[in-house]
Every structure is written in C-alpha cells, then in structure tokens.
Design an enzyme around this catalytic site. Structure first.
Site, PDB file in Angstrom:
ATOM      1  N   LYS A  88       0.766  -1.214  -0.020  1.00 12.74           N
ATOM      2  CA  LYS A  88      -0.136   0.011  -0.069  1.00 12.74           C
ATOM      3  C   LYS A  88       0.789   1.163   0.046  1.00 12.74           C
ATOM      4  O   LYS A  88       0.737   2.159  -0.538  1.00 12.74           O
ATOM      5  CB  LYS A  88      -0.883  -0.239   1.236  1.00 12.74           C
ATOM      6  CG  LYS A  88      -1.985  -1.003   1.237  1.00 12.74           C
ATOM      7  CD  LYS A  88      -2.869  -0.869   2.152  1.00 12.74           C
ATOM      8  CE  LYS A  88      -2.565  -1.275   3.862  1.00 12.74           C
ATOM      9  NZ  LYS A  88      -2.040  -2.541   3.777  1.00 12.74           N
ATOM     10  N   CYS A 172     -12.151   1.407  17.083  1.00 17.65           N
ATOM     11  CA  CYS A 172     -10.814   0.461  16.805  1.00 17.65           C
ATOM     12  C   CYS A 172      -9.774   0.693  17.846  1.00 17.65           C
ATOM     13  O   CYS A 172      -9.179  -0.313  18.176  1.00 17.65           O
ATOM     14  CB  CYS A 172     -10.168   0.963  15.444  1.00 17.65           C
ATOM     15  SG  CYS A 172      -9.385   2.716  15.526  1.00 17.65           S
ATOM     16  N   MET A 173      -9.525   1.855  18.741  1.00 16.90           N
ATOM     17  CA  MET A 173      -8.664   1.629  19.762  1.00 16.90           C
ATOM     18  C   MET A 173      -9.056   1.981  21.236  1.00 16.90           C
ATOM     19  O   MET A 173      -8.196   2.278  22.004  1.00 16.90           O
ATOM     20  CB  MET A 173      -7.157   2.412  19.387  1.00 16.90           C
ATOM     21  CG  MET A 173      -7.323   3.782  18.842  1.00 16.90           C
ATOM     22  SD  MET A 173      -7.402   4.989  20.331  1.00 16.90           S
ATOM     23  CE  MET A 173      -8.855   5.771  20.117  1.00 16.90           C
ATOM     24  N   MET A 347      -7.039  -4.876  17.066  1.00 13.46           N
ATOM     25  CA  MET A 347      -8.324  -4.885  16.836  1.00 13.46           C
ATOM     26  C   MET A 347      -9.045  -6.314  17.784  1.00 13.46           C
ATOM     27  O   MET A 347      -9.996  -6.228  18.126  1.00 13.46           O
ATOM     28  CB  MET A 347      -9.031  -4.881  15.682  1.00 13.46           C
ATOM     29  CG  MET A 347      -8.833  -3.822  14.808  1.00 13.46           C
ATOM     30  SD  MET A 347      -9.117  -2.085  15.686  1.00 13.46           S
ATOM     31  CE  MET A 347      -7.473  -1.537  16.378  1.00 13.46           C
ATOM     32  N   GLY A 384      -4.497   1.223  14.091  1.00 14.54           N
ATOM     33  CA  GLY A 384      -4.984   1.102  12.844  1.00 14.54           C
ATOM     34  C   GLY A 384      -4.921   2.528  11.885  1.00 14.54           C
ATOM     35  O   GLY A 384      -4.823   2.460  10.601  1.00 14.54           O
ATOM     36  N   GLN A 385      -4.998   3.638  12.414  1.00 14.03           N
ATOM     37  CA  GLN A 385      -5.041   4.911  11.820  1.00 14.03           C
ATOM     38  C   GLN A 385      -3.724   5.716  11.995  1.00 14.03           C
ATOM     39  O   GLN A 385      -3.036   5.544  13.170  1.00 14.03           O
ATOM     40  CB  GLN A 385      -6.248   5.578  12.290  1.00 14.03           C
ATOM     41  CG  GLN A 385      -7.277   4.904  11.919  1.00 14.03           C
ATOM     42  CD  GLN A 385      -8.743   5.386  12.259  1.00 14.03           C
ATOM     43  OE1 GLN A 385      -8.990   6.547  11.424  1.00 14.03           O
ATOM     44  NE2 GLN A 385      -9.368   5.368  13.544  1.00 14.03           N
TER      45      GLN A 385
END
Length: 803
Positions: A88, A172-173, A347, A384-385
């Site tokens: 990516k 998510c966190m 997650m 994740g971000q």
C-alpha cells in the site's frame, strides 16, 4: 525468508508489484546547496512525509513533478521502516488521483446533488449550528492530523461549549486507551518498536501483523534471516498469513482470551515464578467494584491469587479450546527471567465487549512476570490509523476528553484548558458528550423520541460503511426530517452518498500535516502539491465555519478579550485572515496550532518539542525534553529510570501517574464471561470481520489504486472446508450470511488466504458495495464504548436459484 523477501512476496501475492515511477523510484540524493528536507533527481523534487495509511508511521520520500506526485520511495533515514514500504505504501501516491475526486461543494436538492459555492456551503454549516447549537456534533477520526483535531476540539469545546465530538477511533482503539488508563493511570505504550528488535518471544494476541502491519512484522523476519532466534506465537481465532511464520499457533474460541490470560497468571502463581521483587516494589492489585468503576477497588495479593485458582490449564482448555499443554508453555515462558517477551495486539483485543478487561489482563501478565520496561519486554498495542494516537488520544478528540490527558468532568482540567484557550471561565461544559455509538443512535432517532442530535459534520471518516449495525445506527437518520448530514471527504463514499451537504477536502501532501504513530512518534510534513479543483483543507473548513459563526454573532467564537478564537498573526504582528482560503497559506497555520497545543502536553508528561524540531526529524517519540545544550531528547522507554527523564533517581521504575497515587501500576483480575451473542441453533456460526493486506479500512483510497483493486477486487466470505462441504458450497459460489440485524450476499472463499475453524466465518469490510456492517452487532465494552466487530452469531446458506 528475510525482510525484503517477505515484503516482496506479500506484494506478489497481492498480484501487484511496486512498479513504474511510483514504486521503483531510486532513493534520491541531496542536491548541492539544497535545504536538508528537499532533494532532487532531475526535475523531480522530493520531501519527507509519513505514509497516509496505518498507525505504523512509515516515513516515505515523495517525488513531485509539475504539481503531481510521480514517485514514492521508502525513507532510508527513517527508523520505523528503514527505507522500506508495504504494497500500500509504495502505491500511496495514486490515492490522490482517482477519477472521481470531489472538487466542488455540493448540496442535495430534491434528492440530487447540485454544485454550490464555498461561501454558501460555509454559511449552511454555520446556520445549522445556530439553529440547534446543542444538537450539533462533529465526527472525525485518527485520520485527522494533529492540528485538524486540535482545531475541532477548540471549535467544539472551547467555542460552542459543546462536547459532542468523537472519532472513528472509538471503534478501533478505545479499549486500548481504557486498558492503559486502568493499569498505569496514563495512556499509550511504555515501549517502542525497538522491543520487536530485542524480544526473544513475540506473542500476537488476536492480531495479524503479516498483513495489517507488514513493515513491523518484517523487522522480526529480518532478525530470523540474520540467524537470530525468536519464538513467534500466534494466539488467534483463525489461521492467517501470520500463522505461517509462527512456531506455535494456539487457536481459541472467540471471547475466551480473558481465560487464557488468567491461565497464564495462574501458572505464574502456582509455580512461584512471578517476579516478587518487581511486584512488591511497583504494583498493586485491583478487582471490580460496586458500583462499577474503571478504577475498580483494591484487593490484596492473596485475594488476587484466590481469584486465579480456578484458571487451571484444564479449565482454560475447556473454555477456550487451547490445549492445556500450551497454557503451561505460555506460563513457563513468562516465568523465565532469561527471556524477553513482547506482546502485541490490535483489533482482536480492542473490538471486544470485554476489551478494557482483556487489555488490562495482558498488561497484568507482563507486570506480574516482570517482563516490563526493558528493551524487548513490553506489552504493546498497535493502532490502525495514522494519528489515532497523536490526534485522538493525545489531542483528546473524544466526547469526554480535553487535550493532554485531561477530561471535561474535572473542574481543574476545564479551568486550565480555558486559560490556555483564553476563553471565559465556565465556557467548557462539564458533561461529557455522546460517544460514537450513542451519537449516531441519537441522530437516527426522531427528536420527539429523544433523538437530540440534529446535525452531524463528518470529517476524514466513513461511518456509513464502518459503523456496526448500520440498519440501526445510520440508515434511519436518512428518513427523518431535519436530520442534516454534512460530509467532508475526498471521494463520494458510502457516507457521502447519503449526505445533505458534501464538502471536497484536500488529502495527505495536498496540505501541511502532523500525526502521531503507535510508538508515540510525532511526525511532520509540508504541503507538496495543490488539491484538485476547489478541494480545501479540513482544518480551514473548521476555521471558516467558526469565523462565519463569529460574523453571525455567536459569542463563543470570541475569546475573553474579544478576539477570534482562531486568530493568527504574521511575523509583523498583523492578524492574517486565515478563514479566507486565498490567505490560509500566508502563514503556517499548523505551526501556530501545534505550538498552542504544546502547552497542554506536560500535564501527563507527554512533552512535545517545538514545531521546527519535527521539520528536521523523521519523528520524535514523546516525552521530548530540552537538554542543557538546547537540543531535544526523545524517550524510548517510559517509566524506566535508564531512559525516562521523569523517573526519580534510584527508583528503577516509577509509574508516576498511577491511579493509586503511589507510583505503582495495577494488576487486575477480571473473570472470563461468555459473549453477549453466541452461536445457537438458529444462528450457528461465529462471524469475524477485519482487513486485508491490499486495502485500508473502508477502501475509500485503496480501491481507487488500480493495482490494489485488481489484486483484491471485492469482499468475500472465508469458510472452513468442512462447513462448506456440509452446506454443499463450492469455491466462488454466492452465499448469504445473515444475522438478527441484516444479511449480505458474498462469494465463498474456501482455504484461501485465511482459514477459519469449523463454525467460524470471516468477511473483510473494505468493499462499499458489500457492507458487512449491515450484519454486525453494536454491543460494546462498558468502559471504552468500543463495539465488538469480531464476534456475533450468523447463519449461512447457499444462494438459491432465482434469489
């Protein structure tokens, strides 16, 4: 397999290679006389920027020619990725150039979007605020840059006196945050990625770093290629690419990870291999309280030991399915002092109705065993971000929070924040706003039935795809009069399609930015190319709306001296009208906002360096402290005397924000409990959702990169071969997965990239055409308010003829 081979194979398996100018760009050389942060190869100018995708925080070199990103290279000066990128990352430049970029503001009239001017768009947003100031909400994410999130915080809490601001990162966190707070009294990891380079044992608790954090996982594989010995243990609910590299795969029944953690603690206590000296000096014990509280209640060591007695290896096997011998093995490993053990999770532990408890128990194992605070000995949550840490957790863009670790419910915190913002005392509301799930539930409920959120402004996220149980939390609002949805985004997402007003945003290197990654590393970059059409920075959009409110007479947009709350002056002391787009880049607004935000950071020892220090660096890990010679020193290992400047001499370790106020961390006991929804005769399968290597989150960006889309063109459902045989399902056949909330039609993939056990299914959520969140459950953790996307009950059948 070494690190480079691993990354190459990952890319090839995705049916794509880092090809052409975007991927095979040579590492640039510094041109004579050029500034240190600008490099040239021919007509291509290069500058540093962190990758736009996950929370790893890889630094890249971005090549620009004729106002277009034309090349990407890994940054060899970056500690995080050491010159490499994942599939990516090598294609990140292409995310700017999808054919359907949004370029003009659009208002929905009679069911169709019509283009309008920015002046009209800003006026519409401002008047929605004025119509119902307390019913207005701002919803963002860990994709906000630090200045963007800070501007949103100040606008909502310091200007509107409204705490209805929350992020997608709640999904998510959030449980990682409450786990850290419950254990140490302060958020974010004590260790860094160095722990991956130094550990002897790496335990992955329900995460799949081979696909989700491939650069970090490649560091581990690189060690093996050099001949180092490292034991990898995959604790998971399905086989993944990570499993293939591990010596031990321990498959557990969904929701039983708490029993496994307690089983390890049981072994340490039974074998007397817990670290008595470390625990005696640095830890207290904690259990649940009545009434329930995140801080719990004190228990003695003997009470803790008694609570753990039932979690024998045999009992844990009965609950989890993990062999008793493997529980013994884990206990033996944690009991050894000659090993260094790092645990990672993402997650799997966070998206969990017991997420706070699960996080706390993993921290507790490390504390009880003494595997803490030395390089290679660490519990580490991954994000994740790109700025879930730097923006959401540090700036505090959560409904209950204020910058720097403060909370709105604390009068002293409110007063100090009001002083930093120079707003009148009492401006900040003491009542927390609505967390994400409640915010959207209120938005999807008629006002006369208690639905008191009338307008939501969404920035940098896609809730129409990522919220759980969309049929409850998102779709109903689109059928209720006077529920107004504003979306700032770069493409026509699943959310934007349902919006009433769409605002085109600048993205990544089309604007200045700062983010903070999973290891507390704050990173900076400069704008390199112009955004297309009339797309504009999210930060500017917030400031422009704030100024329009000022023009319309909203007193909250003034500080206590009567000035605009976002007033910025140039080097000559003259105010610059940054609310006018043509003047926004006359000054560095990011620098101004960051320097203002820095004042908040010492409270929880999250000290940041001046903005200009980040310009020179590939990120710095906080706390960053000024030295006697004027230089700035980052901190790798918190709470440890050998590296943390705030630990008192002679203490060894000091948890200086401890809940109990005595510099001690808390070791918790939480019992195993069954999931709120488990398979039964009507819905006999577990459903788990997640990501894939090629796509990031909802696919808004990566699905517009041709190479990545070809590699993984659509979502699918993973089915165990035995289940497929029983249901007469062949590879590629269409099936229908259905829960109590919704159903979805997908193609079956049997023994594909991942392999769930009998009775379990897996579906990725990146595909906006196949919305698995119409099926998922909105049950959530009581403390973090984070929903559980990893387990709900569903049924499965082959699609019938004529359906």
């Amino acid at each position: 397999m070494d690190r480079r081979q691993f990354l190459k194979v990952s890319a090839m398996a995705a049916a794509t290679t880092a090809a052409g100018r975007l991927a095979h760009a040579q590492t640039p050389t510094v041109a004579a006389g050029a500034k240190a942060d600008i490099r040239r190869t021919g007509s291509v100018e290069w500058q540093k920027a962190p990758c736009r995708f996950c929370g790893t925080g890889c630094h890249l070199q971005v090549g620009v020619e004729n106002n277009r990103v034309v090349a990407i290279a890994g940054d060899e000066l970056a500690e995080v990725n050491k010159g490499l990128a994942c599939v990516k990352g090598y294609h990140v430049g292409s995310i700017l150039y999808g054919r359907d970029r949004l370029t003009r503001p659009m208002l929905k009239r009679d069911g169709k979007f019509v283009e309008i001017s920015w002046a009209e768009a800003v006026d519409i947003v401002a008047k929605r605020v004025l119509k119902d100031p307390k019913g207005f909400a701002l919803y963002g994410s860990g994709q906000w840059t630090i200045p963007e999130g800070y501007a949103g915080q100040k606008f909502m809490k310091g200007g509107l006196a409204n705490n209805h601001i929350d992020p997608n990162a709640r999904l998510c966190m959030a449980s990682a945050v409450t786990g850290f707070l419950a254990t140490y009294g302060v958020d974010e990891p004590a260790g860094t990625y160095t722990d991956l380079d130094k550990c002897d044992v790496l335990i992955m608790w329900g995460n799949n770093p081979a696909e989700m954090h491939p650069i970090l996982f490649s560091r581990v594989l690189d060690r093996r290629a050099r001949g180092e010995k490292i034991t990898l243990i995959d604790l998971g609910t399905r086989r993944t690419r990570t499993t293939d590299h591990c010596q031990h795969y321990m498959e557990f029944r969904p929701n039983s990870d708490l029993a496994i953690a307690n089983g390890i603690a049981h072994q340490l206590l039974k074998n007397e291999t817990w670290d008595k000296d470390f625990v005696d000096k640095h830890c207290n014990f904690r259990g649940a309280s009545e009434p329930a509280s995140l801080n719990g209640q004190a228990i003695s060591f003997e009470e803790y030991r008694k609570s753990m007695q039932r979690y024998t290896p045999e009992y844990v096997e009965e609950i989890s399915g993990v062999k008793a011998a493997d529980i013994v093995l884990l206990g033996e490993l944690f009991g050894r002092r000659d090993l260094r053990i790092t645990s990672t999770w993402c997650m799997g532990l966070n998206q969990h109705t017991r997420g706070t408890a699960a996080n706390s128990l993993v921290h507790g194992i490390h504390l009880l065993s003494g595997h803490f605070g030395k390089p290679g000995d660490a519990p580490m949550s991954l994000t994740g971000q790109p700025s879930a840490c730097g923006t959401v957790r540090e700036v505090g863009t959560l409904a209950h929070a204020l910058p720097g670790g403060r909370v709105v419910a604390n009068a002293a915190h409110r007063k100090e924040s009001e002083e930093f913002w120079n707003v009148p005392e009492g401006r900040i509301d003491a009542k927390p706003g609505y967390h994400t799930l409640l915010m959207w539930e209120k938005f999807s409920t008629p006002k006369e039935q208690g639905g008191d959120i009338s307008t939501i402004w969404v920035q940098v996220t896609n809730p129409g795809q990522t919220l759980p149980n969309l049929n409850k939390l998102f779709y109903p609002s689109r059928k209720i009069d006077d529920k107004f949805l504003i979306v700032s985004d770069v493409y026509m997402t699943a959310t934007a399609k349902h919006a009433d007003l769409v605002l085109p945003s600048a993205m990544w290197v089309e604007k200045n930015g700062m983010v903070g990654n999973s290891e507390r590393r704050t990173q900076q970059w400069f704008k390199m190319v112009e955004p297309p059409g009339e797309a504009r920075d999210d930060c500017w959009q917030t400031i422009a709306v704030a100024h329009r409110l000022l023009e319309l007479g909203h007193e909250g947009m003034k500080d206590k001296d009567g000035r605009f709350i976002f007033a910025v002056k140039d080097a000559k002391g003259q105010e610059v009208p940054i609310w006018r787009w043509e003047r926004y880049y006359d000054v560095n607004v990011d620098r101004h906002l960051f320097e203002e935000y820095r004042k908040f950071t010492p409270y929880k020892h999250k000290h940041l360096a001046p903005y200009d220090e980040y310009v020179k660096a590939r990120g710095l890990r906080w706390p960053v402290v000024e030295q006697k010679d004027g230089s700035w020193r980052e901190t790798e290992f918190r709470f440890a005397e050998f590296d943390d400047p705030f630990v008192e001499k002679g203490k060894g370790f000091q948890f200086y924000h401890s809940v109990t106020g005595d510099d001690r961390a808390l070791i918790w006991f939480h019992p195993y409990e069954a999931a709120p929804e488990e398979p039964d005769a009507e819905f006999p399968f577990w459903l788990c959702t997640g990501r894939v290597l090629e796509h990031w989150h909802s696919g808004t960006m990566t699905m517009r990169v041709p190479q990545l889309r070809r590699a993984m063109p659509q979502a699918y459902i993973e089915i165990n071969r035995a289940d497929a045989k029983k249901l007469s399902i062949a590879n590629g056949e269409l099936v229908i997965v259905e829960s109590r909330r919704g159903k979805l039609e997908l193609a079956a993939w049997i023994e594909g990239r991942g392999n769930p056990p009998v009775g379990s299914l897996f579906v990725p959520f990146f595909d906006e055409r196949l919305l698995i969140n119409e099926v998922t459950f909105d049950a959530h953790d009581p403390w973090s308010k984070q929903p559980d996307y990893k387990k709900c009950a569903v049924r499965l059948r082959k699609k019938g003829k004529g359906e």
